[in-house]
Write a protein that holds these residues in place. Structure first.
Motif, PDB file in Angstrom:
ATOM      1  N   ASP A 165       0.850  -1.178   0.000  1.00 39.60           N
ATOM      2  CA  ASP A 165       0.000   0.000   0.000  1.00 39.60           C
ATOM      3  C   ASP A 165       0.890   1.234   0.000  1.00 39.60           C
ATOM      4  O   ASP A 165       0.592   2.249   0.585  1.00 39.60           O
TER       5      ASP A 165
ATOM      6  N   PHE B 189       2.811   2.620  -2.822  1.00 42.32           N
ATOM      7  CA  PHE B 189       2.802   3.535  -3.947  1.00 42.32           C
ATOM      8  C   PHE B 189       1.397   3.868  -4.343  1.00 42.32           C
ATOM      9  O   PHE B 189       0.708   3.098  -4.965  1.00 42.32           O
ATOM     10  N   ARG B 190       0.961   5.036  -3.942  1.00 42.14           N
ATOM     11  CA  ARG B 190      -0.394   5.437  -4.262  1.00 42.14           C
ATOM     12  C   ARG B 190      -0.528   5.614  -5.764  1.00 42.14           C
ATOM     13  O   ARG B 190      -1.548   5.376  -6.357  1.00 42.14           O
TER      14      ARG B 190
ATOM     15  N   ARG C 256       1.315   4.628  -9.425  1.00 46.02           N
ATOM     16  CA  ARG C 256       2.267   3.675  -9.939  1.00 46.02           C
ATOM     17  C   ARG C 256       3.441   4.397 -10.584  1.00 46.02           C
ATOM     18  O   ARG C 256       3.275   5.324 -11.351  1.00 46.02           O
TER      19      ARG C 256
ATOM     20  N   ARG D  35      -4.441   6.233  -7.195  1.00 46.45           N
ATOM     21  CA  ARG D  35      -4.629   4.964  -6.491  1.00 46.45           C
ATOM     22  C   ARG D  35      -5.114   5.261  -5.094  1.00 46.45           C
ATOM     23  O   ARG D  35      -4.506   6.036  -4.382  1.00 46.45           O
TER      24      ARG D  35
ATOM     25  N   TYR E 159       0.543  -6.220   0.155  1.00 45.95           N
ATOM     26  CA  TYR E 159      -0.666  -5.998  -0.649  1.00 45.95           C
ATOM     27  C   TYR E 159      -0.592  -4.599  -1.225  1.00 45.95           C
ATOM     28  O   TYR E 159      -0.616  -3.621  -0.498  1.00 45.95           O
ATOM     29  N   ASP E 160      -0.480  -4.505  -2.530  1.00 48.04           N
ATOM     30  CA  ASP E 160      -0.267  -3.208  -3.156  1.00 48.04           C
ATOM     31  C   ASP E 160      -1.511  -2.654  -3.829  1.00 48.04           C
ATOM     32  O   ASP E 160      -1.430  -1.720  -4.612  1.00 48.04           O
TER      33      ASP E 160
END
Lengths: 338, 657
Positions: free
Chosen positions: A115, A117-118, A120, B493, B560-561
């Protein structure tokens, strides 16, 4: 070649010396294996890891990566800032290794990493490496493997960023392991004030007020910080920590931040502060590890903290891990009367 | 005897679309012939996230969960022989809503219809995309701007259109309690309305009409008495908000208007025929109370947890609605709950609790702030975790799943893969061919001009709709439109909402698994590290999040990305992070292509020995294919026991070592 200060290496060090050679040659493909190795708690692997790290330490001139700590309260926007930094540095051809340290659950040992890299940035780019680690042992502190991981990344990448959640004490913890400490303040959250109260305002080398896009609040926070810094005593190394307004979201101020980090790196090289800082960091790491394992009483058996620091300084060719191992055995011997 | 006076039924729809514009058009016309009174369009994930079928991220996703619409010819084909001037269409579209509405309006113009006559809804609720559904593209501020553009445009140009459908549906799917569902939906609506009101180009007297066009899209769960109260509470809250916060005097404009899709979260893979009964009961919650009755209803199919429903399955759900509306006496009565103390009391308590929770969000700075700081997301993940734990412990009974599991073999599922719809694997190739043909016949100068115009208008703060309609006519594609906006606004994101702090073991089984994790970690030399990956465009992250939380709670280190990763990124992350095992989560039906791709890339990196497990809505035939390809375990919705899954993952790692 082990120095006379180090015990003769046993077991299979062939694998680790090949690995060290690949790292020193800048081979990215060697990094995952090396990071796995220094994280491994099994005895043979620990020995290999010490060999590897000793080799790196002997070739410390080649560990070119500049080590930058990024710290700040949760929600201050550290990951977004890191992402903006990567996107700024990559087009200039500079490579980046990142260690993201997460607090792990004390009860279960489990941790949620990632969690990070908000946005990419360069997922298929060999010039970026992201590894997340759990801060396993010390509350608020950084895992023992962190320092070793920083060395490894520093062999291959131009910059090593260590991202960690700031909860007061951890700033001083992380400041020992990096060349430049960047503190990210959240506008209006009052953490700058907490920071001043904690009396560790002198630690960071660069202050960033993130989310400058929100305007007046950010500017007020920046001026609070600046005036707080103005009140503190000047630093011995002559560096004046700048306070920068940055918006990770639209990229404003990121150039200035990179410039500030580079300027501090340059200052460190010219004044010798970086070299001195790395040496002091080693001494601190060895003392902290031994104190944690054997307590103050154990440290006294080897002459106390001051004597230990001298011993670390004298063993320039030996890695922190080897020093901890060797001196640990000595203390154990003294404690058990052998 | 004279027939009693009956109310007009709600709009009867079915959420559908698949494979291609042509196939979906056939389905729509067949459904209308069976007595459906409105359409609800499901778009595929590339269309929802602004990619053309030939984009690398679209691979394996084209035509899977909905219809691919890349340009005006696709849209015209979709509504062939369906006069848009007379139709009421619900477009389930969010990040790219302005574009799909532009294509819809341009198609209407092609049909010779006046856009002013169009009726329907664009879902266009970006908040729940960040929180749950995951098909967002742009950052929150840019998204909010696009939404308010559409609101201000449609209020005059397409006045019968609902430009925004505030969705609490997906919040319930993500685990929201009724209080959370109400509170976050209302806070969301306030966010939109405040942003509209703050614009310079909105005349004061337009506000009542704008308020009147804001509609909602709710979920209805199995606790249908409480759902009745929820709908009544929202009706009252909306009326209050309109009067007190926005000064809307006309009570007509303050009517709470909403559509419903009933709950999919509670549909089970085990004994799936029981889902029909669940769907009926859930329909009651949103239709029983006349004063808070839904305006349109769409029902899932009984076999949704198994795979894509066939036309017959959808017909069965359609008949539920028709029997409820036309056979029962439901529509003959005034509100049957008037004067019920029990209903009133629960309605009031929901209203009060929701108001307090909404105020909390508003105090934080509103919905955008509460997305950024992950407050709402964390609350939802917590609620969902609590729900799954209650099922695991048996405190929450689910018939056929953790209670009354003994069953005769079901003749309905005896047909295996014939009891679900399988999307033709050729759909992707055909869509790409169609796209190439379309691109080669359009006028490139017109396209370039339209894109430049779109960019200029947006840069200068103009409304997105007129240049988008022009672009639709000029032959611009979905990918080109979205790329133009991505360039201007950037991509976003959202936080995953899974927090780092672990919890103590709740049961003996959890503790046993945790001890195993400790033992295996010791053997491995490092703490067992799991990568949870969500390949592809599917943004339904609830499953992945629950796996991540469960793995952390048994002591694993979890990477978890978040969503929307390419197989290449997942393989690279597995290598760089040094993980011991990989779990992939997919819901879009593109598991074949994407999982195989991940396996291949792992093998290419020399990581072929890392065990891979897969979870999602995966039909048994596909599951066995995946296992043959090297996937170690395949989990489907019937595997509700997360602790057992964790135990199996530990065993896999232990065996692989």
């Amino acid at each position: 070649m082990p120095t006379d200060a180090a015990p003769a290496s046993r077991g299979s060090s062939g694998g680790s010396s090949a690995l060290a050679a690949r790292l020193l040659a800048g081979d990215r493909a060697a990094v995952p294996e090396a990071l796995n190795l220094v994280d491994d708690t099994r005895a043979p692997q620990r020995e290999q890891a010490r060999d590897l790290l000793d080799t790196l330490q002997r070739n410390r001139e080649s560990l070119r990566g500049h080590r930058v700590g990024i710290t700040g309260a949760p929600g201050a926007g550290k990951s977004t800032l890191l992402d903006a930094l990567v996107r700024n540095l990559r087009p200039r051809g500079r490579s980046v290794g990142i260690l993201a340290i997460d607090p792990s659950s004390q009860r279960t040992g489990g941790a949620l990493l990632g969690d990070r890299f908000r946005v990419r940035s360069g997922a298929n780019d060999d010039g970026v490496y992201l590894r997340s680690m759990a801060a396993r042992d010390r509350l608020g502190g950084i895992a023992d493997a962190t320092a070793a991981s920083v060395e490894i990344l520093g062999a291959v990448f131009d910059y090593v960023f260590v991202e960690t959640v700031g909860v007061g004490q951890s700033e001083s913890e992380i400041s020992h392991g990096v060349d430049t400490l960047v503190f990210v303040a959240q506008p209006g959250a009052g953490d700058s004030l907490q920071f001043m109260k904690a009396g560790i305002l002198e630690l960071p080398d660069v202050f960033v007020v993130n989310k400058a896009d929100i305007g007046a609040v950010a500017e007020r926070t920046a001026s609070e910080l600046s005036s707080g810094l103005g009140l503190s005593t000047p630093r011995a190394d002559g560096w004046e920590a700048p306070v920068l307004l940055v918006s990770a979201r639209d990229g404003a101020g990121v150039d200035a931040l990179v410039d500030a980090v580079d300027a501090h790196a340059q200052h460190g090289l010219e004044s010798g502060a970086r070299e001195a800082g790395r040496r002091a960091g080693r001494a601190h790491a060895v003392c902290a590890a031994l104190a944690q394992r054997y307590g103050a009483y154990g440290l006294e058996r080897v002459g106390g903290r001051d004597a230990l620091e001298v011993r670390v300084r004298e063993a320039e060719e030996e890695s922190v891990a080897s020093l901890v191992h060797r001196l640990g055995q000595f203390i154990e011997g003294a404690l058990t009367g052998r | 005897m004279t027939a009693p006076k009956r109310d007009r039924p709600w709009l009867i729809r079915t959420y559908s679309g698949h494979s291609s514009a042509r196939a979906s058009n056939e389905l729509y016309r067949a459904n209308l012939a069976k007595g459906q009174t409105g359409l609800s369009v499901a778009f595929d994930l590339p269309t929802q996230t602004g990619y053309d079928a030939d984009h690398p991220l679209a691979r394996g996703e084209v035509g899977k969960v909905g219809v691919p619409i890349a340009h005006i010819d696709d849209m015209s084909q979709l509504f062939d022989q369906i006069p848009l001037a007379k139709m009421n269409s619900n477009l389930t579209i969010n990040a790219t809503a302005a574009w799909l509405l532009a294509l819809y309006a341009a198609t209407a113009e092609r049909q010779g219809a006046d856009p002013a006559a169009l009726q329907g809804t664009t879902q266009n609720d970006i908040v729940k995309e960040y929180l749950s559904r995951g098909t967002y593209v742009f950052p929150p501020e840019a998204s909010l701007r696009l939404i308010t553009d559409m609101v201000t445009y449609t209020v005059d140009a397409i006045p019968k259109w609902n430009p925004v459908n505030i969705c609490s549906y997906h919040l319930q799917e993500a685990g929201a309690t009724p209080v959370q569902e109400i509170a976050y939906a209302m806070a969301n609506a306030v966010g939109v309305l405040d942003a509209v009101r703050a614009r310079d180009d909105v005349p004061e007297d337009a506000l009542p009409r704008i308020f009147g066009r804001i509609s909602f899209f709710l979920n209805a769960g199995i606790r249908f008495v409480e759902e009745v109260c929820k709908c009544r509470a929202m009706t009252a809250l909306w009326d209050d908000l309109g009067r007190d916060r926005y000064g809307i005097e006309d009570p007509q404009m303050r009517r709470f208007r909403y559509g419903v899709q009933v709950n999919s979260l509670g549909l089970t893979e085990a004994q799936p025929e029981n889902n029909v009964i669940r769907i009926v009961l859930e329909s009651l919650g949103v239709t029983l109370s006349k004063n808070a009755r839904t305006r349109s209803l769409q029902l899932p199919a009984w076999n949704e947890a198994l795979g894509l429903p066939r036309p017959w399955d959808q017909q069965w759900s359609l008949r539920i609605q028709q029997i409820l509306a036309y056979e029962t006496d439901l529509l003959e009565h005034e509100d049957i709950f008037e004067g019920s103390k029990v209903i009133e009391a629960r309605t009031r308590s929901l209203q009060e609790e929701a108001l307090a929770e909404m105020q909390k969000v508003l105090d934080m700075g509103g919905v955008v702030a509460a997305i950024d700081n992950a407050y709402m997301k964390q609350r939802l993940v917590e609620s969902h975790t609590a729900r799954l734990r209650a099922i695991e412990s048996g405190d929450l009974k689910v018939v056929g799943v953790n209670a009354f599991t003994e069953t005769e073999p079901s003749p309905l599922t005896a047909a295996g893969s014939d009891s679900i719809l399988v999307v033709d694997e050729g759909a992707e190739r055909e869509q790409i061919e169609r796209l190439d043909a379309f691109r080669s016949k359009r006028n490139d100068a017109d396209v370039k001009g339209a894109i430049t115009n779109l960019r200029d208008v947006l840069k200068n703060g103009g409304n997105v709709m007129p240049p988008s309609i022009r672009a639709a006519h000029a032959g611009v594609t979905t990918g080109e439109w979205a790329d133009t906006l991505r360039d201007l606004f950037g991509e976003y994101r959202a936080p995953t909402g899974v927090t780092a702090s672990g919890r103590a073991a709740t049961s003996a089984t959890t503790q046993a698994v945790r001890a195993r994790v400790d033992a295996v970690s010791e053997k491995l030399g490092r703490r067992l590290k799991l990568l949870v990956g969500k390949p592809g465009l599917d943004g339904h992250s609830n499953g992945a999040e629950q796996i991540a939380v469960a793995a952390r709670d048994v002591g694993m280190e979890v990477v978890y990305d978040g969503i929307r990763l390419t197989p290449e990124e997942i393989a690279a992350s597995a290598r760089d992070e040094g993980v011991h095992v990989i779990g992939l989560s997919l819901l879009s039906g593109s598991h074949g292509v994407l999982v195989l791709d991940v396996l291949k890339r792992l093998a290419d990196l020399g990581l072929g020995d890392i065990p891979v497990v897969v979870g999602g809505i995966i039909p048994e035939a596909d599951a066995s294919e995946l296992r043959e390809a090297g996937v170690q375990r395949v989990y489907t919705p019937k595997d509700f026991d997360l602790t057992r899954i964790m135990g199996e993952i530990v065993d896999l790692v232990s065996d692989a070592d």
